[in-house]
Design a protein around this motif. Structure first.
Motif, PDB file in Angstrom:
ATOM      1  N   THR A  58      64.751  72.611  83.105  1.00 56.44           N
ATOM      2  CA  THR A  58      63.820  72.203  82.719  1.00 56.44           C
ATOM      3  C   THR A  58      64.226  72.612  81.050  1.00 56.44           C
ATOM      4  O   THR A  58      64.726  73.855  80.602  1.00 56.44           O
ATOM      5  CB  THR A  58      62.449  72.379  83.104  1.00 56.44           C
ATOM      6  OG1 THR A  58      61.975  74.012  82.786  1.00 56.44           O
ATOM      7  CG2 THR A  58      61.622  71.985  83.708  1.00 56.44           C
ATOM      8  N   TRP A  59      63.720  71.481  79.367  1.00 56.24           N
ATOM      9  CA  TRP A  59      64.071  71.813  79.527  1.00 56.24           C
ATOM     10  C   TRP A  59      62.831  71.695  77.687  1.00 56.24           C
ATOM     11  O   TRP A  59      62.172  70.665  77.408  1.00 56.24           O
ATOM     12  CB  TRP A  59      65.632  71.564  78.452  1.00 56.24           C
ATOM     13  CG  TRP A  59      66.381  71.407  78.436  1.00 56.24           C
ATOM     14  CD1 TRP A  59      67.636  72.648  78.793  1.00 56.24           C
ATOM     15  CD2 TRP A  59      67.106  70.620  79.566  1.00 56.24           C
ATOM     16  NE1 TRP A  59      68.161  72.249  79.454  1.00 56.24           N
ATOM     17  CE2 TRP A  59      68.063  71.193  80.137  1.00 56.24           C
ATOM     18  CE3 TRP A  59      66.490  69.458  80.602  1.00 56.24           C
ATOM     19  CZ2 TRP A  59      69.165  70.463  81.247  1.00 56.24           C
ATOM     20  CZ3 TRP A  59      67.530  68.831  81.251  1.00 56.24           C
ATOM     21  CH2 TRP A  59      68.592  69.424  81.752  1.00 56.24           C
ATOM     22  N   TYR A  60      62.063  72.639  76.909  1.00 57.44           N
ATOM     23  CA  TYR A  60      60.968  72.506  75.759  1.00 57.44           C
ATOM     24  C   TYR A  60      61.658  72.747  74.423  1.00 57.44           C
ATOM     25  O   TYR A  60      61.988  73.520  74.173  1.00 57.44           O
ATOM     26  CB  TYR A  60      60.506  73.244  76.444  1.00 57.44           C
ATOM     27  CG  TYR A  60      59.698  72.925  78.237  1.00 57.44           C
ATOM     28  CD1 TYR A  60      59.595  73.253  78.831  1.00 57.44           C
ATOM     29  CD2 TYR A  60      58.403  72.323  78.016  1.00 57.44           C
ATOM     30  CE1 TYR A  60      59.701  73.663  80.381  1.00 57.44           C
ATOM     31  CE2 TYR A  60      58.270  72.094  79.799  1.00 57.44           C
ATOM     32  CZ  TYR A  60      58.939  72.552  80.891  1.00 57.44           C
ATOM     33  OH  TYR A  60      58.112  71.891  82.108  1.00 57.44           O
ATOM     34  N   ALA A  61      60.795  71.418  74.333  1.00 52.04           N
ATOM     35  CA  ALA A  61      60.636  72.136  72.401  1.00 52.04           C
ATOM     36  C   ALA A  61      59.914  73.310  71.932  1.00 52.04           C
ATOM     37  O   ALA A  61      59.191  73.664  72.879  1.00 52.04           O
ATOM     38  CB  ALA A  61      60.529  71.458  71.361  1.00 52.04           C
ATOM     39  N   ASP A  62      60.446  74.471  71.327  1.00 49.10           N
ATOM     40  CA  ASP A  62      59.639  75.507  71.144  1.00 49.10           C
ATOM     41  C   ASP A  62      58.030  74.702  70.498  1.00 49.10           C
ATOM     42  O   ASP A  62      57.319  76.275  70.927  1.00 49.10           O
ATOM     43  CB  ASP A  62      60.103  76.267  69.791  1.00 49.10           C
ATOM     44  CG  ASP A  62      61.698  76.497  70.364  1.00 49.10           C
ATOM     45  OD1 ASP A  62      62.407  76.900  69.360  1.00 49.10           O
ATOM     46  OD2 ASP A  62      62.292  76.915  71.321  1.00 49.10           O
ATOM     47  N   SER A  63      57.642  74.005  69.777  1.00 50.18           N
ATOM     48  CA  SER A  63      56.640  73.690  69.641  1.00 50.18           C
ATOM     49  C   SER A  63      55.668  73.952  71.000  1.00 50.18           C
ATOM     50  O   SER A  63      54.555  73.823  70.863  1.00 50.18           O
ATOM     51  CB  SER A  63      56.227  72.332  69.114  1.00 50.18           C
ATOM     52  OG  SER A  63      57.287  71.301  69.484  1.00 50.18           O
ATOM     53  N   VAL A  64      55.928  72.902  71.835  1.00 46.69           N
ATOM     54  CA  VAL A  64      55.362  72.976  72.848  1.00 46.69           C
ATOM     55  C   VAL A  64      55.247  74.275  73.939  1.00 46.69           C
ATOM     56  O   VAL A  64      54.715  73.934  74.955  1.00 46.69           O
ATOM     57  CB  VAL A  64      55.557  71.652  73.604  1.00 46.69           C
ATOM     58  CG1 VAL A  64      55.632  70.275  72.450  1.00 46.69           C
ATOM     59  CG2 VAL A  64      56.826  71.350  74.512  1.00 46.69           C
ATOM     60  N   LYS A  65      55.870  75.089  74.272  1.00 45.33           N
ATOM     61  CA  LYS A  65      56.357  75.833  75.275  1.00 45.33           C
ATOM     62  C   LYS A  65      55.593  76.444  75.355  1.00 45.33           C
ATOM     63  O   LYS A  65      53.883  77.163  74.355  1.00 45.33           O
ATOM     64  CB  LYS A  65      57.840  77.235  74.581  1.00 45.33           C
ATOM     65  CG  LYS A  65      59.276  76.237  74.920  1.00 45.33           C
ATOM     66  CD  LYS A  65      60.182  77.292  74.805  1.00 45.33           C
ATOM     67  CE  LYS A  65      61.464  76.810  74.616  1.00 45.33           C
ATOM     68  NZ  LYS A  65      62.905  77.664  73.910  1.00 45.33           N
ATOM     69  N   GLY A  66      55.188  76.688  76.501  1.00 40.62           N
ATOM     70  CA  GLY A  66      53.976  77.494  77.315  1.00 40.62           C
ATOM     71  C   GLY A  66      52.927  76.615  76.551  1.00 40.62           C
ATOM     72  O   GLY A  66      51.789  77.255  77.821  1.00 40.62           O
ATOM     73  N   ARG A  67      53.119  75.856  76.697  1.00 42.37           N
ATOM     74  CA  ARG A  67      51.551  74.582  76.753  1.00 42.37           C
ATOM     75  C   ARG A  67      51.802  73.412  77.473  1.00 42.37           C
ATOM     76  O   ARG A  67      50.683  72.729  78.212  1.00 42.37           O
ATOM     77  CB  ARG A  67      51.031  74.015  75.025  1.00 42.37           C
ATOM     78  CG  ARG A  67      50.587  75.482  73.994  1.00 42.37           C
ATOM     79  CD  ARG A  67      50.154  75.109  73.384  1.00 42.37           C
ATOM     80  NE  ARG A  67      51.675  74.016  72.251  1.00 42.37           N
ATOM     81  CZ  ARG A  67      50.996  72.664  71.957  1.00 42.37           C
ATOM     82  NH1 ARG A  67      49.722  72.419  72.453  1.00 42.37           N
ATOM     83  NH2 ARG A  67      52.116  71.704  71.573  1.00 42.37           N
ATOM     84  N   PHE A  68      53.028  72.251  77.133  1.00 47.02           N
ATOM     85  CA  PHE A  68      53.333  71.780  78.116  1.00 47.02           C
ATOM     86  C   PHE A  68      54.013  71.722  79.525  1.00 47.02           C
ATOM     87  O   PHE A  68      55.117  72.743  79.199  1.00 47.02           O
ATOM     88  CB  PHE A  68      53.801  70.454  77.881  1.00 47.02           C
ATOM     89  CG  PHE A  68      53.183  70.046  76.454  1.00 47.02           C
ATOM     90  CD1 PHE A  68      51.897  70.241  75.957  1.00 47.02           C
ATOM     91  CD2 PHE A  68      53.783  68.927  75.690  1.00 47.02           C
ATOM     92  CE1 PHE A  68      51.711  69.849  75.188  1.00 47.02           C
ATOM     93  CE2 PHE A  68      52.934  68.751  74.424  1.00 47.02           C
ATOM     94  CZ  PHE A  68      51.348  68.781  74.025  1.00 47.02           C
TER      95      PHE A  68
END
Length: 124
Positions: A58-68
């Motif tokens: 999985t990959w996440y943008a820093d702005s949503v890591k830990g929330r999405f």
């Protein structure tokens, strides 16, 4: 080809949660990397999250890591984006996307198929 249809958007207060769904049809959904992008008015379409076809990356943008949290159920041909602790700056149209590449470039150009989008509005 694969066709994608998003659902689950809406209006939510800051701090709340929403779960977006992406229903796929056409070619075997499980063979694609799946991603979510978002586009606020007047801004570019930005990467949010992606998941490999076997769920092992999985990959996440820093702005949503830990929330999405991104997930998928290949048996149901459906992908999901669980959005928690929403902020007003998360307000945007959210788009589901699919990529032929198992490790796509995490930008708009790295994905080959797109849904029509679902609107998410977070009020303060």
């Amino acid at each position: 080809q694969v066709q994608l249809v998003e659902s689950g958007g809406g209006l939510v207060q800051a701090g709340g949660s929403l779960r977006l769904s992406c229903a796929a049809s056409g070619r075997t959904f499980s063979s694609y990397t799946m991603g979510w992008f978002r586009q606020a008015p007047g801004k570019a379409r930005d990467f949010v999250a992606a998941i490999s076809w076997r769920h092992d990356y999985t990959w996440y943008a820093d702005s949503v890591k830990g929330r999405f949290i991104i997930s998928r159920d290949n048996a149901k041909n459906t992908g999901y984006l669980q959005m928690n602790s929403l902020k007003p700056e998360d307000t945007a149209d959210y788009y589901c996307a699919a990529a032929n590449s198992p490790v796509p470039v995490l930008s708009r150009g790295g994905f080959d198929y797109w849904g029509q989008g679902t609107q998410v509005t977070v009020s303060s």
